[in-house]
Write a protein that holds these residues in place. Structure first.
Motif, PDB file in Angstrom:
ATOM      1  N   LEU A 115       0.983  -1.203   0.054  1.00  0.00           N
ATOM      2  CA  LEU A 115      -0.022   0.111   0.029  1.00  0.00           C
ATOM      3  C   LEU A 115       0.905   1.162   0.101  1.00  0.00           C
ATOM      4  N   ASP A 116       1.916   1.239   0.869  1.00  0.00           N
ATOM      5  CA  ASP A 116       2.676   2.375   0.873  1.00  0.00           C
ATOM      6  C   ASP A 116       3.445   2.708  -0.513  1.00  0.00           C
ATOM      7  N   ARG A 117       3.974   1.553  -1.064  1.00  0.00           N
ATOM      8  CA  ARG A 117       4.455   1.740  -2.373  1.00  0.00           C
ATOM      9  C   ARG A 117       3.588   2.181  -3.464  1.00  0.00           C
ATOM     10  N   HIS A 118       2.086   1.704  -3.360  1.00  0.00           N
ATOM     11  CA  HIS A 118       1.295   2.363  -4.430  1.00  0.00           C
ATOM     12  C   HIS A 118       0.963   3.787  -4.042  1.00  0.00           C
ATOM     13  N   ILE A 119       0.830   4.103  -2.877  1.00  0.00           N
ATOM     14  CA  ILE A 119       0.835   5.661  -2.626  1.00  0.00           C
ATOM     15  C   ILE A 119       1.789   6.482  -3.420  1.00  0.00           C
ATOM     16  N   ASN A 120       3.083   6.067  -2.906  1.00  0.00           N
ATOM     17  CA  ASN A 120       4.277   6.968  -3.282  1.00  0.00           C
ATOM     18  C   ASN A 120       4.481   7.058  -4.883  1.00  0.00           C
ATOM     19  N   VAL A 121       4.202   5.819  -5.766  1.00  0.00           N
ATOM     20  CA  VAL A 121       4.477   5.801  -6.847  1.00  0.00           C
ATOM     21  C   VAL A 121       3.294   6.294  -7.755  1.00  0.00           C
ATOM     22  N   GLY A 122       1.948   6.336  -7.193  1.00  0.00           N
ATOM     23  CA  GLY A 122       0.926   6.506  -7.814  1.00  0.00           C
ATOM     24  C   GLY A 122      -0.012   7.678  -7.412  1.00  0.00           C
ATOM     25  N   TRP A 123       0.288   8.238  -6.560  1.00  0.00           N
ATOM     26  CA  TRP A 123      -0.528   9.287  -5.867  1.00  0.00           C
ATOM     27  C   TRP A 123       0.253  10.618  -5.452  1.00  0.00           C
ATOM     28  N   GLN A 124       1.479  10.532  -4.854  1.00  0.00           N
ATOM     29  CA  GLN A 124       2.161  11.664  -4.593  1.00  0.00           C
ATOM     30  C   GLN A 124       2.190  12.668  -5.700  1.00  0.00           C
ATOM     31  N   ARG A 125       2.050  12.406  -6.946  1.00  0.00           N
ATOM     32  CA  ARG A 125       2.053  13.338  -7.929  1.00  0.00           C
ATOM     33  C   ARG A 125       0.768  14.172  -8.015  1.00  0.00           C
ATOM     34  N   TYR A 126      -0.195  13.875  -7.342  1.00  0.00           N
ATOM     35  CA  TYR A 126      -1.346  14.787  -7.551  1.00  0.00           C
ATOM     36  C   TYR A 126      -1.349  15.808  -6.372  1.00  0.00           C
ATOM     37  N   PHE A 127      -0.441  15.783  -5.594  1.00  0.00           N
ATOM     38  CA  PHE A 127      -0.466  16.676  -4.151  1.00  0.00           C
ATOM     39  C   PHE A 127       0.650  17.706  -4.266  1.00  0.00           C
ATOM     40  N   CYS A 128       0.706  18.993  -3.914  1.00  0.00           N
ATOM     41  CA  CYS A 128       1.630  20.087  -4.264  1.00  0.00           C
ATOM     42  C   CYS A 128       1.803  20.335  -2.696  1.00  0.00           C
ATOM     43  N   ARG A 129       2.825  20.101  -2.079  1.00  0.00           N
ATOM     44  CA  ARG A 129       3.146  20.664  -0.788  1.00  0.00           C
ATOM     45  C   ARG A 129       3.435  21.977  -0.584  1.00  0.00           C
ATOM     46  N   GLU A 130       3.790  22.773  -1.524  1.00  0.00           N
ATOM     47  CA  GLU A 130       4.053  24.063  -1.302  1.00  0.00           C
ATOM     48  C   GLU A 130       2.657  24.846  -1.332  1.00  0.00           C
ATOM     49  N   LEU A 131       1.682  24.201  -1.751  1.00  0.00           N
ATOM     50  CA  LEU A 131       0.248  24.816  -1.559  1.00  0.00           C
ATOM     51  C   LEU A 131      -0.621  24.231  -0.440  1.00  0.00           C
ATOM     52  N   GLY A 132       0.250  23.523   0.259  1.00  0.00           N
ATOM     53  CA  GLY A 132      -0.389  23.031   1.650  1.00  0.00           C
ATOM     54  C   GLY A 132      -1.184  21.683   1.536  1.00  0.00           C
ATOM     55  N   GLU A 133      -0.849  20.898   0.379  1.00  0.00           N
ATOM     56  CA  GLU A 133      -1.613  19.479   0.039  1.00  0.00           C
ATOM     57  C   GLU A 133      -0.570  18.387   0.373  1.00  0.00           C
ATOM     58  N   CYS A 134      -1.225  17.505   0.761  1.00  0.00           N
ATOM     59  CA  CYS A 134      -0.437  16.310   1.236  1.00  0.00           C
ATOM     60  C   CYS A 134      -1.288  15.037   1.308  1.00  0.00           C
ATOM     61  N   ILE A 135      -0.400  13.985   0.986  1.00  0.00           N
ATOM     62  CA  ILE A 135      -0.847  12.561   1.326  1.00  0.00           C
ATOM     63  C   ILE A 135      -0.154  11.872   2.124  1.00  0.00           C
ATOM     64  N   ASP A 136       0.061  11.820   3.143  1.00  0.00           N
ATOM     65  CA  ASP A 136       1.085  11.237   4.168  1.00  0.00           C
ATOM     66  C   ASP A 136       0.537   9.837   4.679  1.00  0.00           C
TER      67      ASP A 136
END
Length: 419
Positions: A64-85
């Motif tokens: 699950l952790d690998r799926h989130i890192n390779v597939g979902w992190q690109r949808y979030f911008c931390r500079e804009l306050g977005e995150c999926i942790d």
């Protein structure tokens, strides 16, 4: 939605889905060929405008952790306050594993507080549905609620597996029973009950107060449905939000794919002409990790040998797969699957990287990732033989083969004949 934090509970064992959950958490189980179960809750969050997410994991979380890192992190911008942790158990408050749904949130209360949210949305990560959580949040704010619970109309039989609510005309909850043997029905409808979907919108300060109070109760199971919700109904403003389906079909679609047979049926619905779940809806897109693979390929047209034809009917075939002179009907073929000549796959689900040898026949089976089926092998025809080979066989006769299981060739079988 800067003042909203979404917490997704994704740490369940999923023991009823074994062997599919032998090496992965339930939310990481593939669904519909290219998706994972967790993708539905995450897609709902993005489509609802909720871009601050904490995913609480526990058991077998690496996939699950690998799926989130390779597939979902690109949808979030931390500079804009977005995150999926992805937040694993840290035992910061307690030395035990999570004891219940409320305890899972409580043990991560410091990480949640760091976001300084005004509202906390709590979701389960193992259901298949489409829902706009922003509409639920608006309902929560308009009613001045302390807690709002997503509500689904179910049959009496189904309601025994849920928390069942009783409400007034304004949707205020008057009673809540967790998994009752004799659930109370909806007034005026003696065939249906109002069940909790496990979706909660809390005022953040109220949530923290209730979690801390529950944590000191040694008799509590530290569960939202069993403990926290029943304890606050009489003293606070608790409302039910009726499920509004974004699937745009006649009947509302929500599935708990917690058993092998339920999981199989939900997948098989996708190959029908007009499936109940619309995964092709551009207005409510489903996102996931898409590997860089070539398109699916179908080879051998049968000109020289009519029995050697590569085709798929009423099926979902994912990228990178090759149907090489074999037949596929009413099945879901995952990425990088190969179905070799003179073989047949009917009413089955093949995960990524499965290889089906020549002259093999597969019927009503789920075959997990990386399994190689030897030539001249039958699966799903002789259930006693399948059990003797160590395969899981459900009560309905569905055969399930675990990830990367080694299958011995069937000796002296000759070319198998369809029963």
């Amino acid at each position: 939605m800067e003042n909203v934090l979404t917490v997704i509970l994704a740490g369940g064992k999923g023991s009823r889905l074994e062997p599919l959950t032998r090496d992965r958490a339930k939310p990481a189980v593939p669904f519909g060929g290219v998706y994972r179960i967790i993708d539905f809750a995450l897609s709902n969050c993005l489509n609802s405008g909720f871009r601050q997410i904490q995913l609480l994991t526990q058991y077998k979380a690496q996939s699950l952790d690998r799926h989130i890192n390779v597939g979902w992190q690109r949808y979030f911008c931390r500079e804009l306050g977005e995150c999926i942790d992805v937040v694993p158990p840290q035992q910061r408050i307690d030395e035990q594993w999570y004891q219940g749904t409320a305890d899972a949130v409580y043990q991560n209360i410091y990480a949640i507080e760091k976001h300084r949210p005004k509202y906390v949305v709590i979701l389960a990560g193992d259901h298949i549905y489409k829902m706009n959580y922003a509409s639920m949040l608006d309902f929560h704010i308009e009613n001045g609620a302390d807690l709002t619970i997503g509500a689904l109309k179910t049959t009496i039989k189904e309601a025994r597996s849920f928390g069942v609510m009783q409400i007034d005309r304004e949707q205020k909850i008057l009673g809540f029973d967790e998994k009752p043997e004799n659930p109370k029905t909806i007034p005026g409808d003696d065939q249906h009950c109002l069940a909790s979907m496990g979706i909660y919108v809390f005022n953040a300060a109220f949530l923290f107060e209730q979690l801390c109070k529950d944590a000191t109760n040694r008799t509590s199971a530290h569960d939202f449905g069993r403990n926290i919700i029943p304890s606050i109904i009489d003293t606070h403003r608790i409302y039910a939000f009726p499920f509004r389906d974004e699937n745009r079909k006649r009947d509302a679609y929500w599935r708990d794919v917690g058993t092998l047979d339920a999981y199989y049926e939900a997948n098989m619905d996708l190959v029908s002409v007009d499936p109940q779940l619309n995964i092709y809806d551009e207005a409510w897109p489903l996102r996931t990790y898409q590997p860089n693979v070539p398109p699916p390929k179908f080879v051998f047209g049968g000109e020289s040998d009519p029995s050697r034809r590569g085709y798929a009917l009423d099926s979902v075939v994912c990228g990178g797969s090759i149907i090489s002179g074999g037949e596929v009907e009413r099945s879901i073929i995952g990425p990088r699957v190969r179905v070799n000549s003179f073989s047949s796959v009917h009413d089955s689900i093949l995960f990524e990287g499965v290889s089906v040898g020549r002259h093999s026949q597969i019927r009503r089976a789920i075959i997990d990732k990386g399994v190689s089926i030897p030539s001249d092998t039958q699966i799903g025809f002789d259930l006693e033989l399948d059990r003797s080979r160590g395969f899981t066989v459900t009560q309905s006769g569905l055969v399930v083969i675990a990830k990367e299981d080694l299958i011995e060739p069937q000796l002296n079988s000759g070319k198998p004949q369809v029963a």
